[in-house]
Design a protein around this motif. Structure first.
Motif, PDB file in Angstrom:
ATOM      1  N   ILE A   1      16.353 110.218 169.899  1.00 61.16           N
ATOM      2  CA  ILE A   1      17.324 111.286 170.117  1.00 61.16           C
ATOM      3  C   ILE A   1      17.582 111.283 171.623  1.00 61.16           C
ATOM      4  CG2 ILE A   1      17.689 113.795 170.106  1.00 61.16           C
ATOM      5  CD1 ILE A   1      15.710 113.936 167.764  1.00 61.16           C
ATOM      6  N   ARG A   2      18.840 111.394 172.023  1.00 59.94           N
ATOM      7  CA  ARG A   2      19.138 111.413 173.457  1.00 59.94           C
ATOM      8  C   ARG A   2      19.962 112.647 173.796  1.00 59.94           C
ATOM      9  NH1 ARG A   2      19.980 105.098 175.226  1.00 59.94           N
ATOM     10  NH2 ARG A   2      18.655 104.208 173.609  1.00 59.94           N
ATOM     11  N   VAL A   3      19.651 113.240 174.942  1.00 58.26           N
ATOM     12  CA  VAL A   3      20.413 114.389 175.441  1.00 58.26           C
ATOM     13  C   VAL A   3      21.216 113.909 176.644  1.00 58.26           C
ATOM     14  CG1 VAL A   3      20.296 116.731 176.360  1.00 58.26           C
ATOM     15  CG2 VAL A   3      18.641 115.996 174.630  1.00 58.26           C
ATOM     16  N   TRP A   4      22.517 114.230 176.642  1.00 58.44           N
ATOM     17  CA  TRP A   4      23.440 113.717 177.662  1.00 58.44           C
ATOM     18  C   TRP A   4      24.035 114.862 178.475  1.00 58.44           C
ATOM     19  CZ3 TRP A   4      24.019 108.343 177.526  1.00 58.44           C
ATOM     20  CH2 TRP A   4      23.554 107.705 176.357  1.00 58.44           C
ATOM     21  N   HIS A   5      24.359 114.541 179.734  1.00 55.27           N
ATOM     22  CA  HIS A   5      25.026 115.487 180.619  1.00 55.27           C
ATOM     23  C   HIS A   5      26.517 115.137 180.607  1.00 55.27           C
ATOM     24  CE1 HIS A   5      25.853 117.175 184.821  1.00 55.27           C
ATOM     25  NE2 HIS A   5      25.598 118.188 184.040  1.00 55.27           N
ATOM     26  N   THR A   6      27.347 116.022 180.035  1.00 50.13           N
ATOM     27  CA  THR A   6      28.752 115.671 179.791  1.00 50.13           C
ATOM     28  C   THR A   6      29.548 115.351 181.050  1.00 50.13           C
ATOM     29  OG1 THR A   6      28.510 117.406 178.132  1.00 50.13           O
ATOM     30  CG2 THR A   6      30.580 116.257 178.180  1.00 50.13           C
TER      31      THR A   6
END
Length: 568
Positions: free
Chosen positions: A304-309
């Motif tokens: 799972i990856r969390v991204w900074h838009t």
């Protein structure tokens, strides 16, 4: 490099198999794969104008390799296994000059092609047990090959680099050693190192100093010097190295890997710096936290990856090796990310650190395929591959199964909850959507259609539903009695896999196997905007809170951010 802006060149009808940039930087050529027996196109692009100059088609099945001659006079192309020919194209006239079978009948497949550093008339091909130096005889429109002799050595060549003075070239092999061949007498002069590189040499880079940078299938990037090719410096990157390329005079070089990571390496310090990362498997879900568009999470196989838009930057990676995550959700209080996995477990993680908070084991028998959480964060509704819908009570320290709803007979693909936390709708591949009362654990309504439902959305006022799936139709339904209101043709080819609706219910977006993102007017039922950019099947899409972006994810591992259109 600085602004991280991307521009797409559209023109290929199938996967791109190879790409090459000319020495001057004016031209880009790319080749594609196609179906057995069909012509595979090479496209010549103008780099500065970002436009298609010519389509060159002679090869069948696949373009295996491409190379520009040093002064941009010719483009040499190599066909795939079913084609097996080399063709020289004149770039000015955009016509084929001549062609020839790539390897002798006794040799194996040719897979690599590389042009000389000085002379437009010379190039080298190599592959399984074959290395050939070719000379172009322009007046007679012929190319003449000479086999290179490697003595007793039998190797599969996986990469080639020709020295700038054309006197010799280097070949990297699948066995993990390097051969040095003299271009003039076509004889191998030396090979090494004694300790071969693990998983073969997959990329080579020749520096002005005469040193070699070697990339291997194991993810080692090494600096080799001298005639014994001993590794002087080495670093480990994630995934097998797929390409190496120089910047400027070789003070920096870039590394690409098959785990979709791009690195920049400084030659003097020989330290790697990650500049781009992405999923290397199909992305199954995307979700925004409540009330912010600056973050979003995606899930795929292994992670799972969390991204900074705003910066398109990866902030967090939660890795569970060899498992696939099918669905994710941010809890409304922002204290956890809950996720559905193919090993039948529901896992919850801390959103900042990625630390595992809790696991619900054996949540479903054939993997957990859909998940949703209530607004008060006290319950989770999950759907499984066997068709069951389960409601879980989430306490401070306890996770309790509250209800099992058995009606669906196939995989649950999507779950959406009402704002009051008392009702939910589940879509399934068995051709039904069911509206449940999750307080009394009973079925309220059932919607039937001749399709495999992939996605469902409540209209924000919650009196209507929209659904879609493999029949390519978008259907509107009455929540109260499950009756059909209207039915639209959603796509001309392929199923619709994802949809999302704006917070005011005026517009919704859909995406699917036709690779297009479509924006619809909810009341009119018409398409207002179409986004072209994906090269794989779109699996899910979301409109971010505040209607700033639309994010779509696809089966080829891509995440595309679209600017939300300005409506008059």
């Amino acid at each position: 490099m600085a602004s991280k802006k991307q521009v797409f060149l559209h023109g290929h009808t199938n996967n791109v198999s190879c790409i090459v940039v000319s020495r001057s930087g004016t031209f880009v050529a790319s080749g594609q794969v196609t179906f057995m027996g069909f012509k595979a196109d090479i496209i010549l692009w103008n780099f500065w104008k970002k436009e298609l100059l010519a389509r060159l088609s002679l090869h069948k099945g696949k373009i295996e390799g491409l190379a520009f001659s040093p002064n941009d006079l010719y483009l040499v192309s190599l066909g795939g296994q079913d084609d097996g020919s080399v063709v020289v194209w004149n770039i000015l006239t955009r016509e084929a000059v001549c062609g020839s079978p790539a390897s002798a009948r006794s040799a194996g497949n040719t897979t690599i092609i590389e042009c000389s550093g000085r002379r437009d008339e010379m190039f080298v091909t190599a592959g399984n047990g074959t290395i050939r130096v070719w000379e172009l005889d322009l007046p007679n429109r012929k190319i003449r090959p000479t086999e290179c002799q490697t003595g007793q050595l039998r190797r599969v060549i996986t990469s080639l680099k020709i020295a700038d003075d054309d006197n010799y070239f280097y070949a990297g092999t699948s066995s993990g050693d390097i051969l040095k061949v003299n271009t003039n007498n076509k004889l191998m002069t030396e090979y090494g190192p004694k300790e071969k590189f693990s998983l073969g040499i997959t990329a080579l880079l020749l520096l002005k100093t005469g040193d070699l940078i070697v990339g291997t299938g194991e993810g080692i990037v090494a600096l080799c010097k001298g005639s014994n090719y001993k590794a002087m410096k080495r670093i480990q990157v994630q995934g097998g190295v797929t390409s190496l390329t120089c910047r400027g005079q070789g003070h920096q070089f870039f590394v690409g890997t098959n785990m979709c990571q791009m690195y920049r390496i400084n030659y003097t310090a020989f330290k790697e710096e990650l500049i781009a990362a992405c999923h290397n498997e199909a992305v199954h879900d995307i979700v925004f936290p409540v009330g912010t568009s600056d973050l979003f999470a995606t899930c795929s196989k292994n992670d799972i990856r969390v991204w900074h838009t705003p910066e398109n930057r990866e902030l967090l990676r939660i890795v569970i090796p060899n498992m696939t995550c099918y669905a994710i959700e941010f809890m409304k209080d922002g204290k956890s990310i809950i996720s559905a996995w193919n090993d039948g477990k529901i896992r919850a993680f801390m959103p900042e650190t990625g630390r595992l908070m809790y696991v619900i084991n054996n949540a479903h028998s054939l993997g957990v395929t859909a998940i949703a959480a209530t607004n008060d964060c006290k319950r989770i509704v999950s759907g499984g591959g066997e068709g069951q819908v389960r409601v879980w009570a989430i306490g401070e320290k306890t996770r309790k199964l509250e209800a099992v709803l058995k009606e669906h007979i196939s995989t649950v693909s999507c779950i959406k909850l009402k704002k009051n936390d008392q009702e939910c709708v589940t879509a399934s591949l068995d051709g039904t959507c069911i509206i449940w009362d999750i307080v009394r654990s009973i079925r309220k309504q059932m919607i039937l259609a001749n399709t495999l439902f992939k996605c469902v959305c409540y209209h924000p006022e919650e009196y209507q539903l929209i659904t879609s799936g493999t029949d390519r139709r978008i259907a509107y339904w009455e929540v109260f009695d499950g009756s059909a209101i209207r039915d639209l043709e959603g796509s001309l080819s392929g199923s619709i896999n994802g949809m999302d609706i704006t917070s005011d219910g005026a517009y919704f977006v859909t995406g699917g196997d036709d690779h297009l993102v479509k924006m619809w007017d909810y009341n009119e039922g018409t398409v207002t905007h179409v986004g072209v950019g994906h090269s794989g099947n779109i699996t899910r899409l979301k409109i971010c809170p505040g209607n700033k972006y639309i994010v779509s994810v696809s089966a080829d591992g891509a995440i595309l951010l679209w600017k939300y259109p300005d409506f008059p």
